[in-house]
Design a protein around this motif. Structure first.
Motif, mmCIF file in Angstrom:
data_model
loop_
_atom_site.group_PDB
_atom_site.id
_atom_site.type_symbol
_atom_site.label_atom_id
_atom_site.label_comp_id
_atom_site.label_asym_id
_atom_site.label_seq_id
_atom_site.Cartn_x
_atom_site.Cartn_y
_atom_site.Cartn_z
ATOM 1 N N ARG A 116 -59.763 -132.521 -42.656
ATOM 2 C CA ARG A 116 -58.346 -132.385 -43.489
ATOM 3 C C ARG A 116 -57.388 -132.930 -42.568
ATOM 4 N NH1 ARG A 116 -60.463 -127.216 -45.090
ATOM 5 N NH2 ARG A 116 -59.192 -126.269 -43.418
ATOM 6 N N PHE A 117 -56.384 -133.615 -43.237
ATOM 7 C CA PHE A 117 -55.280 -134.336 -42.404
ATOM 8 C C PHE A 117 -55.748 -134.844 -41.250
ATOM 9 C CE2 PHE A 117 -53.659 -130.323 -44.567
ATOM 10 C CZ PHE A 117 -52.868 -130.998 -45.669
ATOM 11 N N ASN A 118 -56.935 -135.582 -41.365
ATOM 12 C CA ASN A 118 -57.558 -136.357 -40.219
ATOM 13 C C ASN A 118 -58.000 -135.531 -39.062
ATOM 14 O OD1 ASN A 118 -56.753 -138.530 -41.856
ATOM 15 N ND2 ASN A 118 -56.287 -139.756 -40.262
ATOM 16 N N LYS A 119 -58.152 -134.053 -39.128
ATOM 17 C CA LYS A 119 -58.865 -133.247 -38.250
ATOM 18 C C LYS A 119 -60.090 -133.172 -38.781
ATOM 19 C CE LYS A 119 -58.663 -129.245 -35.570
ATOM 20 N NZ LYS A 119 -57.643 -128.120 -34.823
ATOM 21 N N LEU A 120 -61.141 -133.243 -37.779
ATOM 22 C CA LEU A 120 -62.775 -133.131 -38.199
ATOM 23 C C LEU A 120 -63.355 -132.115 -37.043
ATOM 24 C CD1 LEU A 120 -65.309 -134.091 -39.633
ATOM 25 C CD2 LEU A 120 -65.354 -135.984 -37.763
ATOM 26 N N LYS A 121 -63.877 -130.896 -37.881
ATOM 27 C CA LYS A 121 -64.515 -130.035 -37.273
ATOM 28 C C LYS A 121 -65.881 -129.877 -37.468
ATOM 29 C CE LYS A 121 -64.033 -124.961 -36.372
ATOM 30 N NZ LYS A 121 -63.236 -123.805 -36.774
ATOM 31 N N CYS A 122 -66.910 -130.089 -36.507
ATOM 32 C CA CYS A 122 -68.039 -129.824 -36.814
ATOM 33 C C CYS A 122 -69.011 -128.933 -35.934
ATOM 34 C CB CYS A 122 -68.664 -131.568 -36.395
ATOM 35 S SG CYS A 122 -67.984 -132.448 -37.210
ATOM 36 N N LYS A 123 -69.775 -128.420 -36.389
ATOM 37 C CA LYS A 123 -71.028 -127.674 -35.603
ATOM 38 C C LYS A 123 -71.920 -128.722 -35.285
ATOM 39 C CE LYS A 123 -70.718 -123.287 -38.096
ATOM 40 N NZ LYS A 123 -71.381 -122.275 -38.861
ATOM 41 N N VAL A 124 -72.244 -128.622 -33.894
ATOM 42 C CA VAL A 124 -72.919 -129.696 -33.229
ATOM 43 C C VAL A 124 -74.142 -129.071 -32.506
ATOM 44 C CG1 VAL A 124 -72.888 -131.811 -31.839
ATOM 45 C CG2 VAL A 124 -70.712 -131.328 -33.348
ATOM 46 N N LYS A 125 -75.321 -129.570 -32.258
ATOM 47 C CA LYS A 125 -76.295 -129.152 -31.510
ATOM 48 C C LYS A 125 -77.020 -130.354 -30.860
ATOM 49 C CE LYS A 125 -79.815 -128.202 -35.223
ATOM 50 N NZ LYS A 125 -80.650 -127.207 -35.631
ATOM 51 N N MET A 126 -77.631 -130.048 -29.980
ATOM 52 C CA MET A 126 -78.367 -131.223 -29.139
ATOM 53 C C MET A 126 -79.780 -130.506 -28.780
ATOM 54 S SD MET A 126 -77.808 -132.978 -25.315
ATOM 55 C CE MET A 126 -76.266 -133.882 -26.011
ATOM 56 N N MET A 127 -80.894 -131.347 -29.128
ATOM 57 C CA MET A 127 -82.249 -131.104 -29.171
ATOM 58 C C MET A 127 -82.748 -132.058 -28.109
ATOM 59 S SD MET A 127 -82.289 -128.667 -31.076
ATOM 60 C CE MET A 127 -83.833 -128.218 -31.264
ATOM 61 N N ASN A 128 -83.923 -131.558 -27.254
ATOM 62 C CA ASN A 128 -84.669 -132.421 -26.120
ATOM 63 C C ASN A 128 -85.799 -133.082 -27.045
ATOM 64 O OD1 ASN A 128 -86.532 -130.769 -26.120
ATOM 65 N ND2 ASN A 128 -85.891 -129.863 -24.088
ATOM 66 N N SER A 129 -86.539 -133.937 -26.500
ATOM 67 C CA SER A 129 -87.685 -134.434 -27.240
ATOM 68 C C SER A 129 -88.758 -133.511 -27.609
ATOM 69 C CB SER A 129 -88.225 -135.565 -26.318
ATOM 70 O OG SER A 129 -88.504 -135.171 -24.887
ATOM 71 N N LYS A 130 -88.706 -132.478 -26.900
ATOM 72 C CA LYS A 130 -89.805 -131.302 -27.274
ATOM 73 C C LYS A 130 -89.275 -130.363 -28.580
ATOM 74 C CE LYS A 130 -91.183 -130.997 -22.196
ATOM 75 N NZ LYS A 130 -91.169 -129.991 -21.136
ATOM 76 N N ASN A 131 -88.155 -130.791 -29.025
ATOM 77 C CA ASN A 131 -87.324 -129.932 -29.647
ATOM 78 C C ASN A 131 -86.986 -128.657 -29.633
ATOM 79 O OD1 ASN A 131 -86.397 -130.168 -32.785
ATOM 80 N ND2 ASN A 131 -87.928 -129.105 -33.593
#
Length: 146
Positions: A116-131
């Motif tokens: 909204r109003f050019n503000k982006l909010k995200c839930k983000v996660k990082m996984m390795n190659s072993k998941n």
């Protein structure tokens, strides 16, 4: 706009570009990956004889893939008109669980909470190659075009 075009529109360049590929993108989220090369500048001193990827670099990788790439996708009509991007991190909360070593491939998965109003909010996660979960959090940024 396809994945290659999105990556080409990122306002980053090596050695500070942390996106190798985008594997999925929609108006609701994005996923992509990056391999942390052993010769990366930050491994020379973090830590002596036991290099691991700094948390700030992991956060930056999550922001580049999970927020900026998604923002470019969401604003693609503006970008096609050759408008320049202005990006600013507005908030970040990240929890770290396991280290990322040199030459390790990670996958970032982001889900849009709102844009909204050019503000982006995200839930983000990082996984390795072993998941395995490396880190996760919420990242927000302002993405403007001029």
């Amino acid at each position: 706009m396809n994945s290659e075009q999105i990556i080409n529109n990122l306002p980053y360049a090596p050695p500070f570009l942390f996106v190798d590929a985008l594997t999925e993108i929609s108006e609701n989220g994005v996923s992509g990956n990056y391999i942390f090369k052993e010769e990366a500048f930050f491994y020379k001193g973090h830590f002596k004889e036991n290099p691991i990827t700094p948390g700030v670099i992991l956060t930056e990788t999550m922001a580049q893939i999970g927020v900026v790439c998604l923002g470019i996708y969401l604003l693609q009509d503006e970008i096609v008109l050759k408008r320049k991007l202005q990006i600013a991190l507005t908030s970040n909360q990240t929890d770290f669980y396991i280290p990322v070593l040199p030459n390790e491939k990670v996958t970032v998965i982001s889900e849009k909470e709102y844009f909204r109003f050019n503000k982006l909010k995200c839930k983000v996660k990082m996984m390795n190659s072993k998941n395995e979960l490396v880190c996760r959090g919420t990242i927000s940024g302002m993405i403007l075009t001029k």
